[in-house]
Design an enzyme around this catalytic site. Structure first.
Site, mmCIF file in Angstrom:
data_model
loop_
_atom_site.group_PDB
_atom_site.id
_atom_site.type_symbol
_atom_site.label_atom_id
_atom_site.label_comp_id
_atom_site.label_asym_id
_atom_site.label_seq_id
_atom_site.Cartn_x
_atom_site.Cartn_y
_atom_site.Cartn_z
ATOM 1 N N GLY A 203 37.021 45.122 38.157
ATOM 2 C CA GLY A 203 36.932 45.457 39.449
ATOM 3 C C GLY A 203 36.769 45.996 40.860
ATOM 4 O O GLY A 203 36.775 45.757 41.838
ATOM 5 N N ASP A 327 30.786 57.459 42.589
ATOM 6 C CA ASP A 327 31.278 56.388 41.288
ATOM 7 C C ASP A 327 31.401 57.210 39.771
ATOM 8 O O ASP A 327 30.875 56.915 38.600
ATOM 9 C CB ASP A 327 30.045 55.497 40.613
ATOM 10 C CG ASP A 327 30.358 54.353 39.813
ATOM 11 O OD1 ASP A 327 31.188 54.375 39.295
ATOM 12 O OD2 ASP A 327 29.889 53.583 39.698
ATOM 13 N N CYS A 640 23.777 40.220 39.571
ATOM 14 C CA CYS A 640 23.568 39.257 38.841
ATOM 15 C C CYS A 640 21.876 38.962 38.414
ATOM 16 O O CYS A 640 21.531 38.790 38.014
ATOM 17 C CB CYS A 640 24.411 37.532 38.741
ATOM 18 S SG CYS A 640 25.853 37.686 38.402
#
Length: 717
Positions: A203, A327, A640
């Site tokens: 998350g 990241d 998504c």
């Protein structure tokens, strides 16, 4: 005979087989009769695969060699099993005494007869599918753990559950979330050490504070919790780890955003040193200017941390990427190996995280022994062996310091040089087999600190990664630069021994065996075997879908099997659907198991979206409205449905909405489609914003119509 009766007969036959063969079994009449002693002695029963990495050291190496480089070309499908939901499949199966325990999308657990794939039982934890939009990277799960007759699964919505291995019935359930208002999920496989079930959470992209927790395997009672980033700076840090970490963060925005640092995948354990090693993820937000005033190492982001599993106390850490801004998580596979380095036997830990360097670290002390980049990179020029820190190429890497806020091309990009797909090690060759990515993206600082939102991917708000044009030609140029390779890496010499190139990123994890073999599935729908010493391809078979998970091998009744969990999905196929399409595969969640002389037929692929065509109403939106819709869609829906509304096939392509769905668009947006995991955007998008998104999708439907017409015209010439 019912399923439970069938399983009892199975275990009775296994007991007889064990008695005949002379192999010892711990309480063999009881399913999943696994404990720490049995895992530690796993090489004494190589036919089983009792924990995620087969052994606590997570080498993913099997001593089995009935299937070898001399006969692997005779490998054929023994059996297959169709999973319930066609989304991403990332699980490593566990095989104990002839039973396979594995998971599919939305954390559904399956117990299968490992000989023929017959279902013994199935457990659906009824994950809250409305929260699928809060999961970073599809409704995936990386598998279960087993211990003392129970099967343990982390559920996507944040629960950890124990299941009776004999009946498939729930024994206990705990909510692992520290704050239910935050987008805390679980996709990783639990590990069990000394009777404690250990699980981390995901998350970071949605604003959470990372931690890892240990629960009593019998009762589910929480034993300890280790936070990976500090909490409120106004409060005194608790424990040695947080005392160290708190000094490396600045301001208070990280506490508002959560800080990140989620432990969403890798762990390993050394019973002799009694140390648990965890890999820690990226920051929240990505941008250090927003996260921590552009200052500090921000421990323990992108770090390997050693923890005492008895009490959860900090022992040591090594940070692969101080002040991570790209990241570059350190959640990739961690493996433990004893090897000779410079004439001295060393107990080492090895990792190839996203940042592109392969690390060899003393696992007792955390001392860096060596580091070398295993793919081309431009964000750093090397690692300083005196300090252990990367030597950053600041003219390229430090986008947040640019007063003109220009975009910078950085390699590797956010899915890194190596992501969650496990690597493996072969002690005979001394090589590590890495499924590597070659990719780059533009990073650009964006003004302001975005509000935390459970639907908005933070990297879409505080860092413009600018990687996806809408036009097909622009997409093709990017796709040509996103490739992969299988690298056989020498960890002592820190160099590649051999490589196999692939056409795209996100190929599967690897398995190495004593048969001089390396097995890997590919993103373009194949399962392959190479010789471990030279990389010669010696077997290949179609999978009818992309394969991301790492295969396993096991033995039952003297027969060796190789299993691939197959099914396209995950981050690449959802978020970057436009580039995922180059792989040419569709979701098809299944278990594929092979043996020598196998003659089973591969089931045909059924594409559930094959007949969908654009049916757009009249486009009425203004240019400004459509531009706003594009920004809102990419910030709220792309995780998504894909950037610029190009789906990779896991979820519907919204450019092909039916006439009826266009008419009830607001009902879908505000009502959600919970069975499919589509959440409601009530309170997140107002009517004007929802209409802007709709107009953008209508425009994209007409774009698709034009592309299809052009392709048809070209094909007819």
């Amino acid at each position: 005979m019912n399923q439970i009766g069938l399983q009892r007969c199975l275990f009775a036959s296994l007991l007889l087989s064990a008695a005949i063969s002379g192999h010892a079994m711990a309480t063999p009449t009881s399913p999943a009769a696994v404990d720490g002693a049995r895992i530690s002695a796993a090489d004494n029963e190589p036919g089983n695969w009792m924990t995620t990495g087969r052994t606590y050291d997570e080498q993913r190496y099997s001593p089995l060699k009935k299937i070898n480089d001399g006969n692997v070309d005779k490998l054929g499908l023994a059996w297959s099993y169709k999973l319930d939901i066609d989304r991403g499949v990332e699980a490593t199966p566990i095989i104990v005494d002839g039973v396979m325990y594995t998971t599919g999308p939305f954390s559904i657990v399956y117990a299968l007869d490992a000989r023929d794939g017959k279902l013994l039982w199935k457990y659906d934890p009824q994950s809250d599918r409305s929260r699928a939009g809060e999961a970073c990277c599809d409704a995936v799960n990386r598998g279960v753990a087993v211990w003392n007759g129970k099967v343990y699964v982390g559920v996507l919505d944040g629960r950890l559950e124990a299941i009776d291995a004999k009946t498939g019935q729930k024994v206990w359930s705990v909510d692992t979330r520290t704050d239910p208002s935050r987008s805390i999920t679980i996709t990783g496989a639990p590990r069990i050490v000394k009777g404690k079930v250990i699980i981390g959470n995901g998350g970071a992209e949605f604003g959470v504070r990372g931690y890892i927790t240990a629960y009593d395997a019998e009762t589910g009672k929480q034993d300890w919790r280790f936070f990976t980033v500090p909490g409120d700076p106004k409060e005194m840090p608790k424990g040695k780890g947080m005392e160290i970490a708190a000094k490396t963060w600045f301001g208070d925005n990280y506490a508002k955003q959560g800080g990140g640092g989620t432990v969403w995948d890798s762990m390993s354990y050394d019973p002799e040193l009694n140390l648990l090693y965890i890999g820690v993820g990226n920051g929240s937000s990505w941008n250090p200017r927003i996260r921590s005033e552009g200052r500090g190492d921000n421990l323990f982001l992108s770090s390997i941390v050693a923890i005492n599993p008895d009490n959860g106390e900090y022992v040591w850490h090594y940070q692969t990427t101080p002040g991570d801004a790209w990241d570059y998580t350190a959640t990739a596979h961690i493996m433990l190996v004893d090897m000779e380095i410079n004439g001295k036997q060393r107990k080492v830990l090895m990792q190839a995280p996203k940042n592109g360097f392969f690390y060899v670290i003393d696992r007792a002390t955390g001392e860096l022994l060596s580091a070398k980049n295993f793919i081309p990179i431009n964000w750093a020029t090397g690692v300083d062996m005196k300090t252990g820190r990367p030597i950053r190429n600041e003219k390229v890497s430090d986008y947040w310091k640019d007063p003109e806020k220009k975009a910078r091309l950085i390699q590797p990009a956010f899915w890194g040089a190596h992501d969650w797909q496990p690597m493996s090690y072969n002690p005979a060759t001394g090589l590590v087999y890495i499924p590597a990515h070659i990719m780059s993206a533009m990073y650009q600082d964006v003004e302001g600190a975005p509000p935390r939102s459970k639907f908005k991917s933070i990297y879409q708000l505080d860092v413009n990664t600018g990687m996806m044009p809408e036009d097909p030609e622009g997409l093709r140029k990017i796709a040509d630069t996103w490739t992969g390779k299988l690298i056989a890496w020498d960890p002592v010499k820190q160099e590649a021994r051999w490589e196999v190139p692939y056409s795209t990123i996100f190929n599967g994890g690897t398995l190495s065996t004593a048969g001089n073999l390396v097995f890997e599935g590919t993103a373009n729908g194949r399962v392959v075997a190479y010789t471990a010493d030279k990389g010669t391809k010696v077997w290949e078979s179609p999978a009818n879908t992309g394969v991301m998970a790492a295969p396993v091998t096991y033995e039952v009744d003297g027969e060796q099997y190789v299993t691939f969990m197959a099914g396209w999905g995950g981050a690449f196929s959802t978020f970057a659907g436009a580039l995922s399409l180059q792989a040419g595969v569709k979701p098809n969640a299944q278990v594929l198991t092979y043996k020598l002389g196998g003659i089973a037929k591969l089931p045909a692929l059924k594409d559930r979206f094959a007949d969908r065509k654009p049916e757009p109403p009249k486009l009425t939106g203004t240019t400004a409205q459509i531009d706003q819709g594009r920004e809102l869609f990419n910030g709220s829906c792309s995780q998504c449905h894909g950037i610029n509304a190009i789906s990779g096939g896991v979820v519907p392509d919204l450019r092909t909405l039916s006439k009826e769905n266009h008419e009830r668009f607001l009902g879908i947006i505000y009502g959600g489609r919970i069975p499919d995991g589509m959440p409601s955007f009530q309170g997140h998008l107002d009517l004007q914003q929802a209409e802007a998104v709709h107009q953008y999708l209508i425009k994209r439907a007409y774009d698709l119509q034009d592309q299809l017409a052009a392709a048809k015209k070209t094909a007819s010439k």
